[in-house]
Design a protein around this motif. Structure first.
Motif, mmCIF file in Angstrom:
data_model
loop_
_atom_site.group_PDB
_atom_site.id
_atom_site.type_symbol
_atom_site.label_atom_id
_atom_site.label_comp_id
_atom_site.label_asym_id
_atom_site.label_seq_id
_atom_site.Cartn_x
_atom_site.Cartn_y
_atom_site.Cartn_z
ATOM 1 N N LEU A 1 -35.768 26.744 38.591
ATOM 2 C CA LEU A 1 -34.479 27.118 39.155
ATOM 3 C C LEU A 1 -33.482 27.531 38.073
ATOM 4 C CD1 LEU A 1 -32.619 27.243 41.691
ATOM 5 C CD2 LEU A 1 -31.865 24.957 41.058
ATOM 6 N N HIS A 2 -32.794 28.650 38.327
ATOM 7 C CA HIS A 2 -31.716 29.110 37.468
ATOM 8 C C HIS A 2 -30.479 29.391 38.306
ATOM 9 C CE1 HIS A 2 -34.926 29.524 34.550
ATOM 10 N NE2 HIS A 2 -34.023 29.789 33.614
ATOM 11 N N LEU A 3 -29.323 29.327 37.655
ATOM 12 C CA LEU A 3 -28.069 29.649 38.331
ATOM 13 C C LEU A 3 -28.041 31.105 38.756
ATOM 14 C CD1 LEU A 3 -25.493 27.849 35.981
ATOM 15 C CD2 LEU A 3 -26.362 27.057 38.177
ATOM 16 N N PHE A 4 -27.139 31.412 39.680
ATOM 17 C CA PHE A 4 -26.934 32.781 40.114
ATOM 18 C C PHE A 4 -26.020 33.547 39.161
ATOM 19 C CE2 PHE A 4 -29.234 31.641 43.549
ATOM 20 C CZ PHE A 4 -28.601 31.132 44.682
ATOM 21 N N SER A 5 -25.298 32.838 38.302
ATOM 22 C CA SER A 5 -24.265 33.447 37.468
ATOM 23 C C SER A 5 -24.472 33.086 36.008
ATOM 24 C CB SER A 5 -22.877 32.959 37.899
ATOM 25 O OG SER A 5 -22.626 33.232 39.244
ATOM 26 N N PRO A 6 -23.960 33.915 35.097
ATOM 27 C CA PRO A 6 -23.967 33.541 33.680
ATOM 28 C C PRO A 6 -23.165 32.262 33.454
ATOM 29 C CG PRO A 6 -23.431 35.866 33.961
ATOM 30 C CD PRO A 6 -23.396 35.248 35.330
ATOM 31 N N ALA A 7 -23.394 31.632 32.314
ATOM 32 C CA ALA A 7 -22.769 30.339 32.035
ATOM 33 C C ALA A 7 -21.251 30.390 32.113
ATOM 34 C CB ALA A 7 -23.211 29.849 30.645
ATOM 35 N N ARG B 1 -13.438 23.245 30.772
ATOM 36 C CA ARG B 1 -14.528 23.301 29.791
ATOM 37 C C ARG B 1 -15.534 24.372 30.204
ATOM 38 N NH1 ARG B 1 -17.221 23.131 25.043
ATOM 39 N NH2 ARG B 1 -19.186 21.999 25.120
ATOM 40 N N LEU B 2 -15.595 25.473 29.423
ATOM 41 C CA LEU B 2 -16.567 26.515 29.703
ATOM 42 C C LEU B 2 -17.981 25.993 29.442
ATOM 43 C CD1 LEU B 2 -15.022 29.765 28.165
ATOM 44 C CD2 LEU B 2 -15.476 29.300 30.584
ATOM 45 N N MET B 3 -18.888 26.360 30.325
ATOM 46 C CA MET B 3 -20.288 26.030 30.073
ATOM 47 C C MET B 3 -20.791 26.911 28.926
ATOM 48 S SD MET B 3 -23.658 26.447 32.545
ATOM 49 C CE MET B 3 -23.122 25.255 33.781
ATOM 50 N N PRO B 4 -21.369 26.319 27.897
ATOM 51 C CA PRO B 4 -21.929 27.148 26.820
ATOM 52 C C PRO B 4 -23.149 27.911 27.316
ATOM 53 C CG PRO B 4 -22.509 24.839 26.493
ATOM 54 C CD PRO B 4 -21.557 24.877 27.652
ATOM 55 N N ALA B 5 -23.408 29.056 26.710
ATOM 56 C CA ALA B 5 -24.584 29.839 27.084
ATOM 57 C C ALA B 5 -25.851 29.086 26.713
ATOM 58 C CB ALA B 5 -24.550 31.189 26.384
ATOM 59 N N GLN B 6 -26.897 29.335 27.469
ATOM 60 C CA GLN B 6 -28.211 28.790 27.145
ATOM 61 C C GLN B 6 -28.969 29.849 26.356
ATOM 62 O OE1 GLN B 6 -30.560 27.524 30.502
ATOM 63 N NE2 GLN B 6 -32.271 26.842 29.254
ATOM 64 N N PRO B 7 -29.360 29.565 25.131
ATOM 65 C CA PRO B 7 -30.022 30.582 24.307
ATOM 66 C C PRO B 7 -31.224 31.213 25.015
ATOM 67 C CG PRO B 7 -29.502 28.651 22.986
ATOM 68 C CD PRO B 7 -29.197 28.289 24.413
ATOM 69 N N GLY B 8 -31.220 32.544 25.037
ATOM 70 C CA GLY B 8 -32.346 33.281 25.613
ATOM 71 C C GLY B 8 -32.358 33.347 27.122
ATOM 72 N N GLU B 9 -31.348 32.764 27.795
ATOM 73 C CA GLU B 9 -31.320 32.744 29.257
ATOM 74 C C GLU B 9 -29.982 33.295 29.764
ATOM 75 O OE1 GLU B 9 -33.667 32.079 31.274
ATOM 76 O OE2 GLU B 9 -35.130 30.897 30.148
ATOM 77 N N PRO B 10 -29.973 34.487 30.342
ATOM 78 C CA PRO B 10 -28.708 35.002 30.881
ATOM 79 C C PRO B 10 -28.172 34.142 32.021
ATOM 80 C CG PRO B 10 -30.566 36.386 31.541
ATOM 81 C CD PRO B 10 -31.086 35.435 30.525
ATOM 82 N N TYR B 11 -29.077 33.521 32.784
ATOM 83 C CA TYR B 11 -28.696 32.627 33.869
ATOM 84 C C TYR B 11 -29.262 31.241 33.550
ATOM 85 C CZ TYR B 11 -27.619 36.944 36.344
ATOM 86 O OH TYR B 11 -27.092 38.160 36.690
ATOM 87 N N PRO B 12 -28.408 30.272 33.231
ATOM 88 C CA PRO B 12 -28.897 28.963 32.767
ATOM 89 C C PRO B 12 -29.779 28.244 33.785
ATOM 90 C CG PRO B 12 -26.561 29.222 32.304
ATOM 91 C CD PRO B 12 -26.947 30.367 33.181
ATOM 92 N N GLY B 13 -30.690 27.440 33.277
ATOM 93 C CA GLY B 13 -31.562 26.639 34.115
ATOM 94 C C GLY B 13 -30.914 25.317 34.498
ATOM 95 N N ALA B 14 -31.556 24.610 35.427
ATOM 96 C CA ALA B 14 -31.001 23.356 35.937
ATOM 97 C C ALA B 14 -30.843 22.316 34.833
ATOM 98 C CB ALA B 14 -31.888 22.814 37.053
ATOM 99 N N GLY B 15 -31.777 22.262 33.909
ATOM 100 C CA GLY B 15 -31.680 21.299 32.813
ATOM 101 C C GLY B 15 -30.458 21.529 31.950
ATOM 102 N N HIS B 16 -30.122 22.790 31.747
ATOM 103 C CA HIS B 16 -28.920 23.124 30.975
ATOM 104 C C HIS B 16 -27.666 22.665 31.708
ATOM 105 C CE1 HIS B 16 -26.663 25.379 27.947
ATOM 106 N NE2 HIS B 16 -25.925 25.892 28.920
ATOM 107 N N VAL B 17 -27.676 22.783 33.041
ATOM 108 C CA VAL B 17 -26.535 22.325 33.832
ATOM 109 C C VAL B 17 -26.368 20.814 33.706
ATOM 110 C CG1 VAL B 17 -25.507 22.204 36.135
ATOM 111 C CG2 VAL B 17 -26.783 24.238 35.447
#
Length: 352
Positions: free
Chosen positions: A50-56, A64-80
């Motif tokens: 699962l990945h988000l529908f939107s960029p971080a 607090r802005l969500m930081p980008a997940q390296p290599g993933e334009p749409y972050p995964g659930a673990g990053h969230v």
């Protein structure tokens, strides 16, 4: 022992944390009671792909802005989960884990919140329990007769769990499309996707940023007495995230009309034909988890508590946050819940 506080927040997922942020900014004494053992809310339990529908940067809670997940334009659930864990620590939010709320009751000019760890007496309560703990299974004929495996979205993790199996995925929303695509692209399973109506894919350039804007515009139109724009539903039901697009464009994500019934060994279609199946994955949605509010007898149609914004119509000391558009536009999303959390906390500060 009964503890006293200004506000009790029930639920420590994204909605509860957004509420906690605004409560802290307003200087209100509060506690966030969460039934889970760790931060992250329902994001801890999502399927692997699962990945988000939107960029971080468009998937952030207030402050607090969500930081980008390296290599993933749409972050995964673990990053969230990592982001929510950091958010909770950054703002030192008063979360109590492993604390299940059993009931909220009226008590003169206060509300009593009864949990397995004690009772809190508060000026106001924000219910932010979401829907993940209440998966919905439709009353499909023959469901009890099927001898194969049946799982709901909440139990799905990976295509590897269905290796070599014939799987029917049921549901025409985002989870149904994503899980059907996940299984189809993996090559682990033979997949049939069944939906009650033909799936409606949103345009490929639409993601969570645009959906939030559309939902907000609809809410503003309704509040101003203008014609209902239809909101997100007017555009379609399914966000075409990259795996869904890939499966669709490869011809591996074609839905069949919903089957008529389950049999012991599979499904029977409306035309009388049959298909064998080893497993059914029910991507059939959720209902709001509101059992703790039952003592106040507030529920209306479809199991919802009637609200004006987030405020319960029949109990102004209670706010419902993050359950869907009926508690604020896009309020069940990371980017959308911050605005409704702010509004709920502002309303609480106006209580006598």
């Amino acid at each position: 022992m009964t503890r006293r506080t200004d506000v009790v927040v029930v639920g420590g997922g994204q909605a509860g944390l957004a509420a906690g942020y605004h409560l802290r900014r307003r200087g209100l004494d509060s506690v966030i009671l969460d039934a889970g053992p760790a931060p992250g809310g329902s994001w801890q339990h999502m399927w692997d792909s699962l990945h988000l529908f939107s960029p971080a940067e468009h998937s952030s809670l207030p402050g607090r802005l969500m930081p980008a997940q390296p290599g993933e334009p749409y972050p995964g659930a673990g990053h969230v989960v990592e982001y929510l864990t950091d958010y909770e620590k950054r703002y030192d939010l008063p979360v109590r884990r492993d604390t299940r709320v059993n009931a909220v009751r009226r008590d003169a000019d206060r509300l009593l919140v009864e949990a397995d760890a004690g009772t809190w007496r508060a000026r106001a309560v924000i219910s932010a329990t979401g829907t993940w703990s209440r998966p919905f299974l439709p009353a499909v004929p023959g469901r009890a007769a099927f001898t194969g495996r049946q799982v709901h979205t909440v139990n799905y993790r990976s295509p590897a769990d269905f290796a070599g199996q014939r799987v029917v995925v049921v549901g025409g929303g985002n989870s149904g499309a994503q899980i059907a695509a996940d299984l189809a692209l993996s090559g682990h399973a033979e997949v049939v996707w069944a939906t009650r109506r033909p799936p409606r894919f949103l345009p490929d350039d639409i993601d969570g940023r645009a959906l939030f804007d559309v939902a907000t515009a609809r809410r503003r139109a309704l509040d101003a007495g203008r014609t209902d724009t239809g909101g997100v539903a007017s555009l379609g039901d399914i966000v075409a995230v990259p795996p869904v697009r890939a499966a669709r464009d490869a011809g591996r994500l074609t839905a069949k009309p919903m089957f008529a019934r389950l049999t012991a060994t599979g499904v029977r279609w409306a035309d009388g034909s049959r298909s064998d199946a080893d497993a059914i994955v029910w991507c059939t949605g959720f209902r709001p988890a509101l059992a703790h509010l039952a003592p106040m007898n507030l529920r209306g149609p479809r199991g919802r508590v009637p609200t004006e914004g987030t405020r319960a119509l029949d109990e102004p000391r209670l706010h419902l946050l993050g359950y869907g558009d009926w508690t604020g536009p896009a309020s069940a999303t990371l980017i959308g819940v911050g605005r409704t959390a702010r509004d709920a906390v502002h309303a609480i500060t106006q209580l006598p």
